[in-house]
Design a protein around this motif. Sequence first.
Motif, PDB file in Angstrom:
ATOM      1  N   MET A   1      14.462  21.580  38.004  1.00 18.29           N
ATOM      2  CA  MET A   1      15.850  21.333  37.642  1.00 18.29           C
ATOM      3  C   MET A   1      16.772  21.819  38.759  1.00 18.29           C
ATOM      4  O   MET A   1      16.524  22.839  39.379  1.00 18.29           O
ATOM      5  N   ARG A   2      17.832  21.092  38.979  1.00 18.12           N
ATOM      6  CA  ARG A   2      18.785  21.448  40.028  1.00 18.12           C
ATOM      7  C   ARG A   2      19.636  22.632  39.612  1.00 18.12           C
ATOM      8  O   ARG A   2      19.931  22.846  38.445  1.00 18.12           O
ATOM      9  N   ASP A   3      20.069  23.405  40.629  1.00 21.12           N
ATOM     10  CA  ASP A   3      20.962  24.532  40.388  1.00 21.12           C
ATOM     11  C   ASP A   3      22.258  24.048  39.741  1.00 21.12           C
ATOM     12  O   ASP A   3      22.780  22.993  40.084  1.00 21.12           O
ATOM     13  N   LEU A   4      22.781  24.864  38.835  1.00 24.23           N
ATOM     14  CA  LEU A   4      24.050  24.556  38.190  1.00 24.23           C
ATOM     15  C   LEU A   4      25.194  25.036  39.081  1.00 24.23           C
ATOM     16  O   LEU A   4      25.172  26.155  39.594  1.00 24.23           O
ATOM     17  N   VAL A   5      26.196  24.183  39.266  1.00 24.85           N
ATOM     18  CA  VAL A   5      27.398  24.528  40.012  1.00 24.85           C
ATOM     19  C   VAL A   5      28.559  24.604  39.029  1.00 24.85           C
ATOM     20  O   VAL A   5      28.856  23.626  38.338  1.00 24.85           O
ATOM     21  N   SER A   6      29.187  25.760  38.957  1.00 27.79           N
ATOM     22  CA  SER A   6      30.377  25.940  38.113  1.00 27.79           C
ATOM     23  C   SER A   6      31.613  25.680  38.959  1.00 27.79           C
ATOM     24  O   SER A   6      31.791  26.301  40.011  1.00 27.79           O
ATOM     25  N   VAL A   7      32.454  24.767  38.507  1.00 31.38           N
ATOM     26  CA  VAL A   7      33.712  24.451  39.173  1.00 31.38           C
ATOM     27  C   VAL A   7      34.823  25.122  38.373  1.00 31.38           C
ATOM     28  O   VAL A   7      34.993  24.843  37.186  1.00 31.38           O
ATOM     29  N   ILE A   8      35.568  26.018  39.019  1.00 32.40           N
ATOM     30  CA  ILE A   8      36.604  26.793  38.341  1.00 32.40           C
ATOM     31  C   ILE A   8      37.966  26.363  38.865  1.00 32.40           C
ATOM     32  O   ILE A   8      38.229  26.427  40.071  1.00 32.40           O
ATOM     33  N   ILE A   9      38.833  25.946  37.924  1.00 26.96           N
ATOM     34  CA  ILE A   9      40.150  25.422  38.287  1.00 26.96           C
ATOM     35  C   ILE A   9      41.230  26.197  37.540  1.00 26.96           C
ATOM     36  O   ILE A   9      41.406  26.027  36.336  1.00 26.96           O
ATOM     37  N   PRO A  10      41.982  27.063  38.235  1.00 25.73           N
ATOM     38  CA  PRO A  10      43.135  27.688  37.596  1.00 25.73           C
ATOM     39  C   PRO A  10      44.292  26.693  37.577  1.00 25.73           C
ATOM     40  O   PRO A  10      44.506  25.967  38.556  1.00 25.73           O
ATOM     41  N   ILE A  11      45.010  26.630  36.458  1.00 22.74           N
ATOM     42  CA  ILE A  11      46.162  25.720  36.400  1.00 22.74           C
ATOM     43  C   ILE A  11      47.398  26.468  35.934  1.00 22.74           C
ATOM     44  O   ILE A  11      47.335  27.335  35.070  1.00 22.74           O
ATOM     45  N   TYR A  12      48.501  26.139  36.557  1.00 23.76           N
ATOM     46  CA  TYR A  12      49.811  26.623  36.123  1.00 23.76           C
ATOM     47  C   TYR A  12      50.828  25.544  36.479  1.00 23.76           C
ATOM     48  O   TYR A  12      51.046  25.258  37.670  1.00 23.76           O
ATOM     49  N   ASN A  13      51.386  24.915  35.472  1.00 24.71           N
ATOM     50  CA  ASN A  13      52.370  23.846  35.663  1.00 24.71           C
ATOM     51  C   ASN A  13      51.853  22.803  36.660  1.00 24.71           C
ATOM     52  O   ASN A  13      52.517  22.470  37.630  1.00 24.71           O
ATOM     53  N   SER A  14      50.669  22.303  36.378  1.00 22.36           N
ATOM     54  CA  SER A  14      49.964  21.386  37.274  1.00 22.36           C
ATOM     55  C   SER A  14      49.892  19.964  36.727  1.00 22.36           C
ATOM     56  O   SER A  14      49.049  19.173  37.157  1.00 22.36           O
ATOM     57  N   ALA A  15      50.739  19.626  35.778  1.00 20.89           N
ATOM     58  CA  ALA A  15      50.657  18.333  35.106  1.00 20.89           C
ATOM     59  C   ALA A  15      50.692  17.150  36.068  1.00 20.89           C
ATOM     60  O   ALA A  15      50.028  16.147  35.838  1.00 20.89           O
ATOM     61  N   ALA A  16      51.428  17.260  37.141  1.00 20.33           N
ATOM     62  CA  ALA A  16      51.571  16.139  38.078  1.00 20.33           C
ATOM     63  C   ALA A  16      50.259  15.782  38.780  1.00 20.33           C
ATOM     64  O   ALA A  16      50.092  14.645  39.224  1.00 20.33           O
ATOM     65  N   PHE A  17      49.320  16.736  38.886  1.00 17.26           N
ATOM     66  CA  PHE A  17      48.104  16.518  39.667  1.00 17.26           C
ATOM     67  C   PHE A  17      46.817  16.588  38.855  1.00 17.26           C
ATOM     68  O   PHE A  17      45.789  16.087  39.285  1.00 17.26           O
ATOM     69  N   LEU A  18      46.853  17.244  37.729  1.00 15.27           N
ATOM     70  CA  LEU A  18      45.637  17.657  37.047  1.00 15.27           C
ATOM     71  C   LEU A  18      44.735  16.508  36.627  1.00 15.27           C
ATOM     72  O   LEU A  18      43.522  16.555  36.845  1.00 15.27           O
ATOM     73  N   GLN A  19      45.270  15.484  36.025  1.00 14.69           N
ATOM     74  CA  GLN A  19      44.427  14.385  35.554  1.00 14.69           C
ATOM     75  C   GLN A  19      43.651  13.753  36.708  1.00 14.69           C
ATOM     76  O   GLN A  19      42.445  13.541  36.608  1.00 14.69           O
ATOM     77  N   LYS A  20      44.332  13.489  37.789  1.00 15.54           N
ATOM     78  CA  LYS A  20      43.678  12.861  38.942  1.00 15.54           C
ATOM     79  C   LYS A  20      42.611  13.794  39.532  1.00 15.54           C
ATOM     80  O   LYS A  20      41.534  13.356  39.927  1.00 15.54           O
ATOM     81  N   SER A  21      42.887  15.080  39.563  1.00 16.33           N
ATOM     82  CA  SER A  21      41.926  16.051  40.082  1.00 16.33           C
ATOM     83  C   SER A  21      40.680  16.114  39.206  1.00 16.33           C
ATOM     84  O   SER A  21      39.545  16.129  39.718  1.00 16.33           O
ATOM     85  N   LEU A  22      40.856  16.136  37.884  1.00 15.36           N
ATOM     86  CA  LEU A  22      39.703  16.183  36.985  1.00 15.36           C
ATOM     87  C   LEU A  22      38.909  14.889  37.040  1.00 15.36           C
ATOM     88  O   LEU A  22      37.667  14.906  37.049  1.00 15.36           O
ATOM     89  N   GLU A  23      39.583  13.753  37.090  1.00 14.72           N
ATOM     90  CA  GLU A  23      38.882  12.470  37.219  1.00 14.72           C
ATOM     91  C   GLU A  23      38.076  12.428  38.508  1.00 14.72           C
ATOM     92  O   GLU A  23      36.969  11.885  38.549  1.00 14.72           O
ATOM     93  N   ASN A  24      38.622  13.012  39.563  1.00 17.20           N
ATOM     94  CA  ASN A  24      37.906  13.083  40.837  1.00 17.20           C
ATOM     95  C   ASN A  24      36.581  13.820  40.693  1.00 17.20           C
ATOM     96  O   ASN A  24      35.578  13.437  41.291  1.00 17.20           O
TER      97      ASN A  24
END
Length: 185
Positions: A1-24
């Motif tokens: 099994m492949r190693d697990l990679v945890s992606v950690i994203i802090p958000i603060y008033n990030s509405a303008a970018f967040l959806q596109k970043s998560l979809e990416n």
Amino acid sequence: MRDLVSVIIPIYNSAAFLQKSLENLFQQTYPNLEIIVVDDASVDDSYAIAKQFESKGIKILQQKNAGAAVARNTGLSAATGDYIQFLDADDYLSPDKIEKQVAALNGGYDKVAVCNYISFVSDDEFNKEIKREDQSHFIYCSDQPAEFLINLLGGKGESNFIQTNCWLVPRAILDKAGGWRNYRC
């Protein structure tokens, strides 16, 4: 099994970018990802946008406003991955970035992997097709992470800058380092 990679994203008033970043992130070619979003008491729609992705397996956490460093540590405490990828809400990764860095680390938990990045300041720049030579997918891997970090931070001369999203770090190194320091005033 492949190693697990945890992606950690802090958000603060990030509405303008967040959806596109998560979809990416869903375009990553590396399949074994754990995505953790930590809302730092946003007062815009950031939390609501993040919650829309919860059904896709993203963990959503909330905390009192304490800054990005504390939010990263909150995410780190919930992470179960072998490697950690930090990402800001307005950052986007090349689809094969994590896969190439995991391959460069080759199962090593005493190394760090870093790549270069491309800056953009407008939607026009972001949407412009990037030439393959501009991407250059350079991956640097060091099996002497302490020495590498001392040089990076200027311990032996001029300091350098590496954007947060360029790193892929083994969890063991972050645990040994003690997490992020909160220098917020």
